[in-house]
Motif scaffolding. Sequence first.
Motif, PDB file in Angstrom:
ATOM      1  N   GLN A   1       0.852  -1.187   0.000  1.00 20.35           N
ATOM      2  CA  GLN A   1       0.000   0.000   0.000  1.00 20.35           C
ATOM      3  C   GLN A   1       0.887   1.236   0.000  1.00 20.35           C
ATOM      4  OE1 GLN A   1      -3.231   0.295   2.894  1.00 20.35           O
ATOM      5  NE2 GLN A   1      -2.966  -1.861   3.406  1.00 20.35           N
ATOM      6  N   PRO A   2       0.387   2.345  -0.509  1.00 25.35           N
ATOM      7  CA  PRO A   2       1.148   3.593  -0.353  1.00 25.35           C
ATOM      8  C   PRO A   2       1.240   3.960   1.114  1.00 25.35           C
ATOM      9  CG  PRO A   2      -1.040   4.026  -1.241  1.00 25.35           C
ATOM     10  CD  PRO A   2      -0.858   2.548  -1.270  1.00 25.35           C
ATOM     11  N   GLU A   3       2.391   4.448   1.548  1.00 22.37           N
ATOM     12  CA  GLU A   3       2.611   4.828   2.947  1.00 22.37           C
ATOM     13  C   GLU A   3       1.704   6.007   3.320  1.00 22.37           C
ATOM     14  OE1 GLU A   3       4.549   6.903   6.238  1.00 22.37           O
ATOM     15  OE2 GLU A   3       4.624   7.668   4.205  1.00 22.37           O
ATOM     16  N   PRO A   4       0.987   5.998   4.490  1.00 23.11           N
ATOM     17  CA  PRO A   4       1.203   5.129   5.629  1.00 23.11           C
ATOM     18  C   PRO A   4       0.456   3.796   5.607  1.00 23.11           C
ATOM     19  CG  PRO A   4      -0.406   6.809   6.205  1.00 23.11           C
ATOM     20  CD  PRO A   4       0.049   7.099   4.809  1.00 23.11           C
ATOM     21  N   GLY A   5      -0.506   3.586   4.727  1.00 18.00           N
ATOM     22  CA  GLY A   5      -1.209   2.306   4.666  1.00 18.00           C
ATOM     23  C   GLY A   5      -2.298   2.181   5.721  1.00 18.00           C
ATOM     24  N   LEU A   6      -3.226   1.253   5.486  1.00 18.96           N
ATOM     25  CA  LEU A   6      -4.362   1.049   6.388  1.00 18.96           C
ATOM     26  C   LEU A   6      -4.478  -0.418   6.768  1.00 18.96           C
ATOM     27  CD1 LEU A   6      -7.065   3.220   4.577  1.00 18.96           C
ATOM     28  CD2 LEU A   6      -5.924   3.768   6.734  1.00 18.96           C
ATOM     29  N   ASP A   7      -4.712  -0.667   8.049  1.00 18.66           N
ATOM     30  CA  ASP A   7      -4.963  -2.034   8.514  1.00 18.66           C
ATOM     31  C   ASP A   7      -6.183  -2.635   7.837  1.00 18.66           C
ATOM     32  OD1 ASP A   7      -2.815  -2.215  10.208  1.00 18.66           O
ATOM     33  OD2 ASP A   7      -3.991  -2.452  12.043  1.00 18.66           O
ATOM     34  N   VAL A   8      -7.227  -1.828   7.680  1.00 18.12           N
ATOM     35  CA  VAL A   8      -8.495  -2.362   7.177  1.00 18.12           C
ATOM     36  C   VAL A   8      -8.408  -2.800   5.712  1.00 18.12           C
ATOM     37  CG1 VAL A   8      -9.934  -1.105   8.818  1.00 18.12           C
ATOM     38  CG2 VAL A   8      -9.326  -0.011   6.637  1.00 18.12           C
ATOM     39  N   LYS A   9      -7.313  -2.437   5.024  1.00 19.06           N
ATOM     40  CA  LYS A   9      -7.147  -2.846   3.633  1.00 19.06           C
ATOM     41  C   LYS A   9      -6.203  -4.029   3.476  1.00 19.06           C
ATOM     42  CE  LYS A   9      -8.293   1.481   1.284  1.00 19.06           C
ATOM     43  NZ  LYS A   9      -7.857   2.498   0.288  1.00 19.06           N
ATOM     44  N   THR A  10      -5.694  -4.559   4.583  1.00 20.23           N
ATOM     45  CA  THR A  10      -4.823  -5.726   4.494  1.00 20.23           C
ATOM     46  C   THR A  10      -5.653  -7.007   4.497  1.00 20.23           C
ATOM     47  OG1 THR A  10      -4.546  -5.785   6.901  1.00 20.23           O
ATOM     48  CG2 THR A  10      -2.916  -4.545   5.655  1.00 20.23           C
ATOM     49  N   ASP A  11      -5.052  -8.083   4.011  1.00 22.24           N
ATOM     50  CA  ASP A  11      -5.742  -9.369   3.945  1.00 22.24           C
ATOM     51  C   ASP A  11      -4.809 -10.450   4.489  1.00 22.24           C
ATOM     52  OD1 ASP A  11      -7.438 -11.460   3.395  1.00 22.24           O
ATOM     53  OD2 ASP A  11      -6.879 -11.569   1.277  1.00 22.24           O
ATOM     54  N   PRO A  12      -5.113 -11.023   5.666  1.00 25.80           N
ATOM     55  CA  PRO A  12      -6.258 -10.702   6.532  1.00 25.80           C
ATOM     56  C   PRO A  12      -6.027  -9.428   7.327  1.00 25.80           C
ATOM     57  CG  PRO A  12      -4.879 -12.339   7.571  1.00 25.80           C
ATOM     58  CD  PRO A  12      -4.288 -12.109   6.210  1.00 25.80           C
ATOM     59  N   VAL A  13      -7.114  -8.864   7.846  1.00 21.36           N
ATOM     60  CA  VAL A  13      -7.003  -7.680   8.694  1.00 21.36           C
ATOM     61  C   VAL A  13      -6.358  -8.082  10.017  1.00 21.36           C
ATOM     62  CG1 VAL A  13      -8.286  -5.877   9.907  1.00 21.36           C
ATOM     63  CG2 VAL A  13      -9.002  -6.598   7.618  1.00 21.36           C
ATOM     64  N   PRO A  14      -5.325  -7.370  10.472  1.00 18.29           N
ATOM     65  CA  PRO A  14      -4.632  -7.759  11.708  1.00 18.29           C
ATOM     66  C   PRO A  14      -5.563  -7.819  12.917  1.00 18.29           C
ATOM     67  CG  PRO A  14      -3.348  -6.124  10.504  1.00 18.29           C
ATOM     68  CD  PRO A  14      -4.682  -6.212   9.822  1.00 18.29           C
ATOM     69  N   ASP A  15      -5.271  -8.749  13.813  1.00 14.20           N
ATOM     70  CA  ASP A  15      -6.036  -8.903  15.046  1.00 14.20           C
ATOM     71  C   ASP A  15      -5.573  -7.852  16.046  1.00 14.20           C
ATOM     72  OD1 ASP A  15      -7.384  -9.702  17.306  1.00 14.20           O
ATOM     73  OD2 ASP A  15      -6.194 -11.508  17.635  1.00 14.20           O
ATOM     74  N   ILE A  16      -6.457  -6.951  16.434  1.00  8.45           N
ATOM     75  CA  ILE A  16      -6.133  -5.928  17.436  1.00  8.45           C
ATOM     76  C   ILE A  16      -6.940  -6.134  18.712  1.00  8.45           C
ATOM     77  CG2 ILE A  16      -5.315  -4.189  15.808  1.00  8.45           C
ATOM     78  CD1 ILE A  16      -8.105  -2.896  15.939  1.00  8.45           C
ATOM     79  N   GLY A  17      -7.472  -7.343  18.872  1.00  4.62           N
ATOM     80  CA  GLY A  17      -8.185  -7.675  20.096  1.00  4.62           C
ATOM     81  C   GLY A  17      -9.675  -7.451  20.055  1.00  4.62           C
ATOM     82  N   LEU A  18     -10.218  -7.068  18.905  1.00  3.14           N
ATOM     83  CA  LEU A  18     -11.649  -6.790  18.820  1.00  3.14           C
ATOM     84  C   LEU A  18     -12.489  -7.985  19.262  1.00  3.14           C
ATOM     85  CD1 LEU A  18     -11.893  -4.783  15.477  1.00  3.14           C
ATOM     86  CD2 LEU A  18     -12.449  -3.935  17.759  1.00  3.14           C
ATOM     87  N   ASP A  19     -12.063  -9.177  18.895  1.00  2.00           N
ATOM     88  CA  ASP A  19     -12.840 -10.376  19.216  1.00  2.00           C
ATOM     89  C   ASP A  19     -12.168 -11.257  20.261  1.00  2.00           C
ATOM     90  OD1 ASP A  19     -14.786  -9.725  17.279  1.00  2.00           O
ATOM     91  OD2 ASP A  19     -13.510 -10.542  15.704  1.00  2.00           O
ATOM     92  N   SER A  20     -11.057 -10.796  20.819  1.00  3.25           N
ATOM     93  CA  SER A  20     -10.310 -11.696  21.697  1.00  3.25           C
ATOM     94  C   SER A  20      -9.943 -11.111  23.050  1.00  3.25           C
ATOM     95  CB  SER A  20      -9.024 -12.153  20.989  1.00  3.25           C
ATOM     96  OG  SER A  20      -8.228 -11.044  20.634  1.00  3.25           O
ATOM     97  N   TYR A  21     -10.021  -9.785  23.225  1.00  2.00           N
ATOM     98  CA  TYR A  21      -9.569  -9.211  24.498  1.00  2.00           C
ATOM     99  C   TYR A  21     -10.752  -8.928  25.412  1.00  2.00           C
ATOM    100  CZ  TYR A  21      -6.835  -6.862  27.991  1.00  2.00           C
ATOM    101  OH  TYR A  21      -6.227  -6.550  29.183  1.00  2.00           O
ATOM    102  N   ARG A  22     -10.677  -9.455  26.636  1.00  2.69           N
ATOM    103  CA  ARG A  22     -11.703  -9.215  27.642  1.00  2.69           C
ATOM    104  C   ARG A  22     -11.063  -8.501  28.824  1.00  2.69           C
ATOM    105  NH1 ARG A  22     -16.503 -11.660  29.966  1.00  2.69           N
ATOM    106  NH2 ARG A  22     -16.384 -11.618  32.233  1.00  2.69           N
ATOM    107  N   GLY A  23     -11.588  -7.350  29.184  1.00  2.00           N
ATOM    108  CA  GLY A  23     -11.034  -6.586  30.291  1.00  2.00           C
ATOM    109  C   GLY A  23     -11.558  -7.013  31.642  1.00  2.00           C
TER     110      GLY A  23
END
Length: 223
Positions: free
Chosen positions: A39-61
Amino acid sequence: MTTPEKKDDAPAIPVQDSQLAHDDPRTRHPKLHITKQRQPEPGLDVKTDPVPDIGLDSYRGMGRLTGRKALITGGDSGIGAAVAIAYAREGADVAIAYLPQEQPDADRVLAAIEAAGRTAVALPGDLMDADYRAALVDEAAKRLGGLDILVNNAGKQFISDDLTDLTDEQVHETFQINIMSMFTLSRAALKHMGPGSTIVNTTSVQAYNPNPRLLDYAATKGA
């Protein structure tokens, strides 16, 4: 599959998918075969395949940061995004600083903070901009109602195949973002912080095992 009881309206996460699982973390997730992407710099996570895991479905506080106020630079993606989501689910109100071009990434992080029932503050701007950098901490503290945590996470990384490709301008920019902003923001944060507050600086394995193509970045991580 069992699901833990919800706490403070946090989303329920399947036990085997969370950090609470009693299993081998080395084999918890599937092996990924990721194709080369650019991607052109700086790039976006949401455009990668697969989208990187940032804890949306895995982190419980567990409420370990209840009442805290945090500012995270580079909080739209990668480590910064994962930290922002984790802090919110631990009970902190969170401000994230990020480049305006990265708004699509920032939007999903801000939504996750709000979904955790916490205050989310968006502070788009460029840390190369001296005025933005000088005002960032005060603006975060104003909108959060205080500041207990500063995470200096934003970083700039360029690849140079050869030292002759590494320009003075690139070195200057990398050090401005990765080092000078750390000093500027940390200094500004002190007047807002009391006992028990914390400043976190993100480093990298590049500090200890530098890639020859990332010499300027590795130097900043060592610093």
